[in-house]
Design a protein around this motif. Structure first.
Motif, PDB file in Angstrom:
ATOM      1  N   ILE A 257     -44.662  30.651  49.283  1.00  0.00           N
ATOM      2  CA  ILE A 257     -43.382  30.528  48.559  1.00  0.00           C
ATOM      3  C   ILE A 257     -43.309  29.134  47.930  1.00  0.00           C
ATOM      4  O   ILE A 257     -42.942  28.981  46.767  1.00  0.00           O
ATOM      5  CB  ILE A 257     -42.183  30.760  49.521  1.00  0.00           C
ATOM      6  CG1 ILE A 257     -42.100  32.224  49.925  1.00  0.00           C
ATOM      7  CG2 ILE A 257     -40.875  30.294  48.878  1.00  0.00           C
ATOM      8  CD1 ILE A 257     -41.043  32.528  50.990  1.00  0.00           C
ATOM      9  N   GLN A 260     -45.232  28.264  44.638  1.00  0.00           N
ATOM     10  CA  GLN A 260     -44.934  28.997  43.396  1.00  0.00           C
ATOM     11  C   GLN A 260     -44.819  28.129  42.140  1.00  0.00           C
ATOM     12  O   GLN A 260     -45.310  28.537  41.088  1.00  0.00           O
ATOM     13  CB  GLN A 260     -43.701  29.873  43.586  1.00  0.00           C
ATOM     14  CG  GLN A 260     -44.031  31.026  44.530  1.00  0.00           C
ATOM     15  CD  GLN A 260     -42.902  31.995  44.746  1.00  0.00           C
ATOM     16  OE1 GLN A 260     -42.922  33.092  44.237  1.00  0.00           O
ATOM     17  NE2 GLN A 260     -41.910  31.580  45.517  1.00  0.00           N
ATOM     18  N   THR A 401     -45.599  36.886  47.297  1.00  0.00           N
ATOM     19  CA  THR A 401     -44.566  35.988  46.752  1.00  0.00           C
ATOM     20  C   THR A 401     -45.109  35.321  45.487  1.00  0.00           C
ATOM     21  O   THR A 401     -44.680  35.614  44.388  1.00  0.00           O
ATOM     22  CB  THR A 401     -44.131  34.924  47.777  1.00  0.00           C
ATOM     23  OG1 THR A 401     -45.300  34.255  48.282  1.00  0.00           O
ATOM     24  CG2 THR A 401     -43.346  35.539  48.907  1.00  0.00           C
ATOM     25  N   SER A 405     -44.670  36.210  41.432  1.00  0.00           N
ATOM     26  CA  SER A 405     -44.107  35.273  40.449  1.00  0.00           C
ATOM     27  C   SER A 405     -45.049  35.035  39.276  1.00  0.00           C
ATOM     28  O   SER A 405     -44.606  34.877  38.134  1.00  0.00           O
ATOM     29  CB  SER A 405     -43.785  33.931  41.124  1.00  0.00           C
ATOM     30  OG  SER A 405     -42.624  34.087  41.888  1.00  0.00           O
ATOM     31  N   ILE A 444     -38.092  26.475  39.358  1.00  0.00           N
ATOM     32  CA  ILE A 444     -38.417  27.087  40.667  1.00  0.00           C
ATOM     33  C   ILE A 444     -38.429  25.994  41.739  1.00  0.00           C
ATOM     34  O   ILE A 444     -37.910  26.163  42.837  1.00  0.00           O
ATOM     35  CB  ILE A 444     -39.777  27.836  40.600  1.00  0.00           C
ATOM     36  CG1 ILE A 444     -39.683  28.998  39.608  1.00  0.00           C
ATOM     37  CG2 ILE A 444     -40.204  28.318  41.975  1.00  0.00           C
ATOM     38  CD1 ILE A 444     -40.995  29.714  39.326  1.00  0.00           C
ATOM     39  N   VAL A 578     -36.686  33.799  43.979  1.00  0.00           N
ATOM     40  CA  VAL A 578     -37.032  32.776  44.980  1.00  0.00           C
ATOM     41  C   VAL A 578     -36.044  32.764  46.159  1.00  0.00           C
ATOM     42  O   VAL A 578     -36.471  32.822  47.321  1.00  0.00           O
ATOM     43  CB  VAL A 578     -37.179  31.384  44.312  1.00  0.00           C
ATOM     44  CG1 VAL A 578     -37.534  30.331  45.334  1.00  0.00           C
ATOM     45  CG2 VAL A 578     -38.232  31.449  43.213  1.00  0.00           C
TER      46      VAL A 578
END
Ligand code: F6R
Length: 608
Positions: A257, A260, A401, A405, A444, A578
């Motif tokens: 995560i 990203q 994840t 993205s 992000i 997110v």
């Protein structure tokens, strides 16, 4: 993605390099290699496949003599996994050996430049350009040559370099890709990540961007690009080894995560050149695009959810009708496909059996297939007419994840590219969309900086029995992904619903205290969404509202709010996903679930 180790000292280098690479295996790779100075020249050994192939080849390193060397595990980006494309890459005379993590974005131009000057290349990699340039600029001082090379290359890199003329010197440099120096006693190390050297030393220097380290057995000297010496403070590492293998994170999912912004940047940046989207990867001509009757998207799971987002975006941007299908359904519904249909296949692994079967069926029916794939050289990539790779790096956690993205990022690139080619957007809109795309990674990052707010919310609701995700249009597409993420890792029953559809049946499940996550990022639908929020609140629901940071109205309607940065409508899904990922992660973590390996699930589903 990829692993680097390097050693200079009095011990035999090859066994140490192989041991270090073993500690980096978790990062994922498809080939490995080492280079050691054997007293006369650089000895290089490389092998496609698992590290044990290289280990066997070198008898655990015993077959290579020498006390300075570099090693690498490669996860293919430029060029398929093969012995030749593995690192270390060497210069034309074999004088320089280089290991590299990252992407040299302008490698094509540099390679052409060197080829015109008679330099022969042997691999398809971007990395070989660095080795060749080093030799091209070398006049006896490696540091000078390295500085010249760094002035020419663009992109992200962590580099380890050795030169046969200077067998007492190991060089390291980085930009946008991690690299550390391990400080030993009469020996020193370089590595892309701490686990590789943790058994040898816990004192390290972290190189900053554009710092170059000249490392000998007894000293580490760090320079900037002006050849000025930079003073560095050593850092003590007190991680335990298993934690370090996840880069310090408790779970790979958390790490992924957090990766990203980089993954999205790596996917987008090399494809925006001089203010234009350059999709060298596809051969589809503007004429073929203009002749398309329909786009048909096929995928499974989260990749299918990317397809749902893509349907809204591609139809809006290109005015071409788009259908999206779960791959396992597509094959059995006698789809109407011909050569005027573009089939867009989305897959992280590139090996999902249903998606591959759908691709084959589409080709059999005469469609042209364009795929969005993360794993280079996978079956789906190999069988497609065109492939656009996502550069997410290896994804280890079962719940996707960062691959998700990056798939979205490619959808945006493709939609803007196609719209421009078809003339369905103006030049000004084209420029504006590109600016919005380039801004996504930082946005992000901003959301990730506020992750504690989501963690707090998760701490209140991790015992929930049912959770509903609602939204309209692109927010509905995001609800699908938010709900899947939550249920697959936390085992909480969850449903995603088009907000306007709830009252046609499912609203009967809402009762006092039911948690509803209401996505309301799409401005033109905000008022309608708030009506749906009022409907569930009137039946006792607790509502978490998700919207953009310019919205001041939502607090009046919801119990909790999380805000994401503003962006153009079509790119908001990249930001909205997110907090949904973070919510699923924190809920599962608080419930004590096996987050990286949820029950019954596999990373790559190769059975139908
Ligand atoms: C969910 C998830 C899966 C995959 C699906 C397709 O978090 O990861 O739903 O998206 O199995 O896999 P790929 O993208 O490899 O085809």
């Amino acid at each position: 993605m990829c692993g680097i180790v390097g050693y200079i000292g009095e011990e035999q280098a090859a066994p140490l390099l192989l041991q270090g690479l073993e500690k980096l295996e978790y990062r994922g790779y498809d080939s490995a290699g080492v280079a050691v100075y054997n007293g006369e020249r650089l000895d290089v050994a490389k092998a496609k496949g698992r590290l044990k192939v290289l280990n066997n080849l070198l008898d655990g390193g015993k077959k290579m003599q020498g006390t300075i060397g570099i090693g690498h595990t490669r996860w293919a980006t430029h060029g398929k996994p093969s012995d030749i494309n593995s690192h270390p890459q060497t210069s034309v005379s074999g004088k320089f050996a280089v290991v590299h993590n990252g992407i040299i974005e302008n490698y094509r131009a540099l390679k052409d430049h060197l080829i015109r000057r008679g330099v022969n290349f042997t691999s398809e990699t971007d990395t070989e350009v660095v080795a060749q340039l080093l030799e091209y600029y070398y006049r006896g001082d490696v540091l000078d040559a390295l500085i010249k090379v760094l002035q020419r290359v663009e992109g992200s890199y962590a580099l380890g370099v050795i030169c046969e003329d200077h067998p007492d010197e190991l060089y390291a440099v980085r930009k946008d890709s991690p690299l550390i120096i391990g400080i030993g006693n009469g020996e020193n190390f370089i590595a892309s990540d701490v686990p590789a050297i943790l058994s040898k030393t816990r004192e390290i220097y972290r190189l900053a961007d554009n710092e170059i380290a000249k490392i000998t057995r007894m000293a580490v000297t760090v320079y900037d690009l002006d050849k000025e010496i930079v003073s560095k403070e050593p850092v003590h590492i007190d991680w335990d080894v298993s934690a370090a293998e996840k880069g310090g994170y408790e779970h790979f999912m958390a790490k992924e995560i957090m990766e990203q912004p980089k993954a999205v940047r790596d996917t987008i940046s090399p494809r925006i050149l001089g203010g234009r989207i350059v999709l060298d990867d596809i051969t589809l001509t503007p004429e073929q695009l203009k002749g398309l009757r329909r786009i048909e998207i096929v995928a499974c799971g989260s990749a299918y959810h990317v397809g749902v987002v893509a349907k809204y975006i591609l139809e809006k941007m290109t005015k071409i009708p788009v259908e999206v299908d779960v791959a396992s359904e597509f094959r059995y519904r006698t789809p109407i496909i011909d050569d005027k249909v573009l089939v867009l296949v989305v897959s992280q692994s590139g090996e999902t059996a249903d998606t591959l079967a759908a691709l084959r069926e589409a080709k059999r029916l005469g469609a042209r297939v364009l795929s969005i794939v993360n794993v280079v050289g996978s079956s789906i990539a190999a069988e497609s007419d065109d492939v656009i790779y996502t550069w997410a790096g290896p994804e280890i956690a079962v719940a996707t994840t960062k691959a998700y993205s990056t798939q979205l990022a490619v959808v945006y690139l493709l939609a803007v590219y196609m719209a421009q080619a078809l003339g369905t957007i103006s030049d000004q809109e084209y420029t504006d969309y590109i600016a919005q795309l380039e801004a996504l990674p930082d946005k992000i990052e901003t959301i990730l900086q506020h992750k504690e707010n989501i963690q707090y919310f998760a701490s209140k609701y991790f015992n929930a029995k049912d959770i509903f995700f609602i939204g309209r249009n692109l927010d509905y597409a995001m609800s699908l992904e938010g709900s899947l993420k939550l249920k697959e890792i936390s085992y909480i029953h969850s449903e995603a619903y088009a907000a306007g559809e709830l009252k046609h049946g499912t609203i009967s499940l809402i009762e006092d205290g039911t948690l509803v996550v209401a996505l309301a990022t799409q401005k033109h639908l905000f008022d309608k969404m708030m009506s749906n929020v009022r409907e569930v609140k009137a039946r006792g629901a607790v509502v978490l509202g998700l919207t953009t940071d310019d919205c001041t109205e939502i607090e009046k309607e919801t119990d909790f709010t999380f805000k994401i940065p503003q962006a153009c409508d079509i790119m908001l899904p990249s930001l909205a996903v997110v907090p949904l990922q973070l919510f699923a992660y924190y809920v599962a973590s608080m419930k004590g679930c096996d987050i990286d390996k949820p029950r019954n699930l596999a990373k790559s589903v190769t059975v139908e």
